[in-house]
Design a protein around this motif. Structure first.
Motif, PDB file in Angstrom:
ATOM      1  N   LEU A   1       0.846  -1.195   0.000  1.00  0.00           N
ATOM      2  CA  LEU A   1       0.000   0.000   0.000  1.00  0.00           C
ATOM      3  C   LEU A   1       0.880   1.242   0.000  1.00  0.00           C
ATOM      4  CD1 LEU A   1      -2.706  -1.143   2.551  1.00  0.00           C
ATOM      5  CD2 LEU A   1      -3.008  -0.838   0.089  1.00  0.00           C
ATOM      6  N   CYS A   2       0.557   2.160  -0.871  1.00  0.00           N
ATOM      7  CA  CYS A   2       1.401   3.333  -1.067  1.00  0.00           C
ATOM      8  C   CYS A   2       1.464   4.210   0.191  1.00  0.00           C
ATOM      9  CB  CYS A   2       0.867   4.156  -2.228  1.00  0.00           C
ATOM     10  SG  CYS A   2       1.826   5.633  -2.532  1.00  0.00           S
ATOM     11  N   PRO A   3       2.669   4.584   0.629  1.00  0.00           N
ATOM     12  CA  PRO A   3       2.766   5.463   1.787  1.00  0.00           C
ATOM     13  C   PRO A   3       2.504   6.929   1.429  1.00  0.00           C
ATOM     14  CG  PRO A   3       4.954   4.896   1.012  1.00  0.00           C
ATOM     15  CD  PRO A   3       3.984   4.156   0.115  1.00  0.00           C
ATOM     16  N   PHE A   4       2.357   7.216   0.155  1.00  0.00           N
ATOM     17  CA  PHE A   4       2.197   8.612  -0.248  1.00  0.00           C
ATOM     18  C   PHE A   4       0.755   8.989  -0.566  1.00  0.00           C
ATOM     19  CE2 PHE A   4       6.497   7.345  -1.642  1.00  0.00           C
ATOM     20  CZ  PHE A   4       7.211   8.130  -0.764  1.00  0.00           C
ATOM     21  N   HIS A   5      -0.091   8.019  -0.751  1.00  0.00           N
ATOM     22  CA  HIS A   5      -1.502   8.365  -0.921  1.00  0.00           C
ATOM     23  C   HIS A   5      -2.357   7.277  -0.296  1.00  0.00           C
ATOM     24  CE1 HIS A   5      -1.714   5.547  -4.344  1.00  0.00           C
ATOM     25  NE2 HIS A   5      -3.029   5.709  -4.326  1.00  0.00           N
ATOM     26  N   ASN A   6      -3.630   7.629  -0.136  1.00  0.00           N
ATOM     27  CA  ASN A   6      -4.561   6.764   0.567  1.00  0.00           C
ATOM     28  C   ASN A   6      -5.135   5.744  -0.405  1.00  0.00           C
ATOM     29  OD1 ASN A   6      -6.501   5.760   2.207  1.00  0.00           O
ATOM     30  ND2 ASN A   6      -7.413   7.733   2.701  1.00  0.00           N
TER      31      ASN A   6
ATOM     32  N   HIS B   1       7.835   2.690  -7.517  1.00  0.00           N
ATOM     33  CA  HIS B   1       6.903   3.511  -8.289  1.00  0.00           C
ATOM     34  C   HIS B   1       5.482   3.194  -7.871  1.00  0.00           C
ATOM     35  CE1 HIS B   1       5.304   5.889 -11.543  1.00  0.00           C
ATOM     36  NE2 HIS B   1       4.489   4.893 -11.837  1.00  0.00           N
ATOM     37  N   CYS B   2       4.674   4.243  -7.706  1.00  0.00           N
ATOM     38  CA  CYS B   2       3.268   4.025  -7.378  1.00  0.00           C
ATOM     39  C   CYS B   2       2.427   4.340  -8.608  1.00  0.00           C
ATOM     40  CB  CYS B   2       2.846   4.914  -6.216  1.00  0.00           C
ATOM     41  SG  CYS B   2       1.069   4.830  -5.942  1.00  0.00           S
ATOM     42  N   PHE B   3       1.632   3.353  -9.009  1.00  0.00           N
ATOM     43  CA  PHE B   3       0.781   3.564 -10.173  1.00  0.00           C
ATOM     44  C   PHE B   3      -0.475   4.348  -9.808  1.00  0.00           C
ATOM     45  CE2 PHE B   3       3.454   0.127 -11.643  1.00  0.00           C
ATOM     46  CZ  PHE B   3       3.785   0.583 -12.900  1.00  0.00           C
ATOM     47  N   GLY B   4      -0.685   4.559  -8.511  1.00  0.00           N
ATOM     48  CA  GLY B   4      -1.854   5.340  -8.097  1.00  0.00           C
ATOM     49  C   GLY B   4      -1.565   6.829  -8.132  1.00  0.00           C
ATOM     50  N   CYS B   5      -0.453   7.254  -7.513  1.00  0.00           N
ATOM     51  CA  CYS B   5      -0.210   8.692  -7.410  1.00  0.00           C
ATOM     52  C   CYS B   5       1.019   9.123  -8.196  1.00  0.00           C
ATOM     53  CB  CYS B   5      -0.058   9.096  -5.948  1.00  0.00           C
ATOM     54  SG  CYS B   5       1.385   8.417  -5.137  1.00  0.00           S
ATOM     55  N   GLY B   6       1.745   8.161  -8.768  1.00  0.00           N
ATOM     56  CA  GLY B   6       2.852   8.532  -9.643  1.00  0.00           C
ATOM     57  C   GLY B   6       4.171   8.778  -8.926  1.00  0.00           C
TER      58      GLY B   6
HETATM   59 ZN    ZN Z   1       0.762   6.362  -4.348  1.00  0.00          ZN
END
Ligand code: ZN
Length: 622
Positions: free
Chosen positions: A39-44, A60-65
């Motif tokens: 789970l991304c630490p940079f977005h929910n 790399h997070c595909f949710g928030c980039g």
């Molecule tokens: Zn993210």
């Protein structure tokens, strides 16, 4: 400013595994090959889109980039600057940091305030701990309170660095001044009352905590960032908060109450299959759990639980057992907690104690140890059983009117769950607990939702909650991007590609174009460093992010050569066709003010036609 040697930074990146750095904050699972996911630490988010490739050293997070390497990860998650991030990593992994000649090591003044306030808390925790161990009136009294009244062991005090603040509180200010902390740090650390305009001296540094038992509060990375101070017999009469059983640190640059859960730094490493988090009410409850071997206990900081805390929790595990006192305050707290937990996507069960509310978790574990946990677990209630019981203790004898009112209370909670499957399961459960016909419960819930959305529509639009990243536009599939992807995954095609694409065909206005151009230059001159060593070729965060996302992409190319040709064809059309249209237009309007004579225009047109018709072929690599 001291400058860290570039060789030292390179060495650090080679020696430290990205997965080790990330897994302090994110629970990672295997995701094919060497890759890991969490789970991304940079977005929910509720489904993992944060990818880590330890071999390449990229995330790399595909949710928030968001993307980057070990250093950017530490910079962003711990809010440090570059040097601090490198120093923190060096310290953590035992790698000595070397500085450029003459630039000097770090000094207090160079570090950012946050880092200094962390250091100050570390020093203060040690100071309080030594006072707790000291063979003097304060130490003796507080150790006695710890072992005899609270019935904790000395070993537990050592493990958690339990401390003592003496009644005069004189020693702390002197100790901190000896350590040469800056005035700004002393003013803002929350450990002292200082009048704004007063110069800082031993006399003006008046300690906030006096005559209290000191419990260090650590953030989820294990750094002391605040204290909870429990009242004792030594608490002096002139303490402004004399009657408060517990006094907490105020909010400071490193401490935000709503973002912190006591003991999460330790509990998060102990959770796992069959070992959910156990949420208890207070810090001492959590310490009691720990002392009997229940290592996954956590406690909110202060009385209220916030959404921020639950989002933090979910990064590590989704199952939480809620174990609050069985008195009415504890049950109310549990009910307030439930909607937030559902919204955060946590799976909640409630551990409840039979009886009259005189037994609390602390006493239970103290008397019966870990065996008591297994027992209360056997009677654990599901979220809905708990909510229904609270809303309607006795459904067997309740009137239809009472049942309906209870159902509305529970619906309000259910509406916080986002998944339709979860909601419909909850409705099933509710109907059986409240003894309502299922069809009626389903219908009533739909009516409830309609009414709720009508009311919501009547209210002004709410701003999106903090921490939720806005949806990102998908990176456009330009030919540059596709060719870049190709170069990264089929490196042997780079050289022929570099010999086939004229530089002016590439659109340099976008990162993909600028990068493709740079990469092709490397290929052309046989200087391509390999996709795992691109750091020196990347000039901005946008470029790093793009490369990381491309490296994580699995290209479905069956025939890379065809993709290359298609890319080339697109670039060619884009480069040549506008000129062709311009010429056609000029030739169709012979009286318009045109820049060249018709003969040369005709010549240029046939040349363009020839170029555009030419079969695309990759130049043979030398
Ligand atoms: Zn993210």
């Amino acid at each position: 400013m001291p400058v860290i040697k570039p060789t030292c930074v390179r060495d650090l990146k080679l020696r430290v595994n990205l997965a080790d750095v990330v897994s302090r904050m994110v629970t990672l699972r295997k995701a094919g090959g060497a890759r890991l996911k969490g789970l991304c630490p940079f977005h929910n988010e509720k489904t993992p889109s944060f990818n880590v490739d330890p071999d390449k050293g990229y995330y790399h997070c595909f949710g928030c980039g968001k993307s980057g390497d070990i250093i950017s990860f530490v910079r962003e998650t711990e809010q440090l600057n570059f040097s601090e991030a490198v120093e923190a990593l060096g310290k953590r992994f035992g790698i000595p940091i070397e500085y450029e000649e003459g630039s000097g090591g770090p000094s207090n003044a160079d570090r950012t305030l946050r880092q200094e306030v962390f250091d100050l808390h570390d020093a203060a925790a040690e100071h309080f701990y030594q006072a707790f161990k000291a063979k003097d009136a304060t130490g003796d009294a507080l150790r006695q309170l710890w072992t005899e009244k609270r019935r904790f062991t000395p070993e537990l005090a050592d493990e958690f660095k339990i401390g003592a603040a003496d009644a005069q509180g004189s020693g702390l200010g002197a100790a901190m001044m000896r350590r040469k902390f800056s005035e700004e740090a002393l003013r803002r650390c929350g450990l002292f009352f200082i009048y704004d305009d007063a110069a800082i001296t031993l006399q003006t540094l008046r300690p906030r905590f006096r005559g209290r038992l000191m419990i260090p509060i650590r953030d989820h990375q294990g750094r002391v960032c605040a204290f909870t101070a429990r009242q004792t017999d030594l608490t002096p009469e002139d303490d402004p908060a004399k009657d408060a059983k517990y006094v907490n640190s105020p909010e400071t640059p490193i401490f935000t109450k709503g973002n912190l859960l006591f003991n999460l730094d330790r509990a998060r490493t102990a959770v796992g299959e069959g070992k959910p988090f156990v949420m208890v009410e207070g810090q001492l409850d959590a310490l009691r759990c720990w002392s009997v071997g229940l290592k996954t206990a956590i406690a909110p900081q202060g009385t209220s639980i916030t959404e921020g805390q639950l989002v933090l929790l979910r990064r590590y595990h989704t199952k939480v057992e809620c174990f609050f006192d069985s008195d009415s305050a504890g049950q109310k707290a549990a009910l307030r907690f439930l909607p937030m937990a559902l919204k955060a996507g946590l799976e909640i069960r409630f551990l409840t104690l039979a009886g009259d509310g005189k037994v609390d978790p602390d006493l239970l574990f103290l008397e019966r140890g870990l065996a008591a946990y297994d027992e209360v677990r056997r009677d654990a209630k599901s979220a809905m059983a708990f909510a229904c019981r609270a809303a309607l203790p006795d459904p067997l004898t309740a009137s239809a009117e009472l049942k309906s009112r209870a159902a509305q209370t529970v619906f309000e909670i259910i509406a916080h769950a986002e998944s339709e499957v979860t909601r419909s399961e909850f409705i099933n459960e509710t109907s059986s607990h409240l003894r309502l016909p299922l069809a009626a419960a389903q219908k009533d819930f739909q009516t409830f939702l309609h009414r709720q959305s009508r009311q919501a529509a009547a209210r002004p639009a709410a701003t999106p909650p903090e921490g939720v990243a806005p949806a990102l536009p998908r990176t456009a599939h330009t030919p540059e991007r596709d060719l870049l992807l190709l170069c990264l995954h089929f490196e042997t095609i780079g050289k022929p590609l570099s010999l086939s694409i004229p530089h002016d065909w590439i659109d340099l206005a976008h990162p993909a174009g600028a990068l493709l151009n740079r990469f092709l230059g490397e290929f052309e001159h046989d200087l391509w460093p390999g996709k795992d060593h691109l750091e020196n070729l990347l000039e901005s965060d946008a470029e790093r992010s793009l490369v990381a996302s491309l490296l994580f992409e699995t290209p479905g190319f069956e025939e890379p050569l065809k993709v290359a040709q298609e890319g080339l064809r697109l670039l060619r059309s884009r480069a040549l066709e506008p000129r062709l249209r311009q010429i056609e237009l000029a030739l169709a309007n012979p009286h318009a003010d045109i820049e060249s004579d018709p003969i040369s225009l005709l010549k240029e047109r046939s040349e363009l036609h020839r170029l555009l018709r030419q079969p695309i072929a990759l130049a043979a690599s030398a």
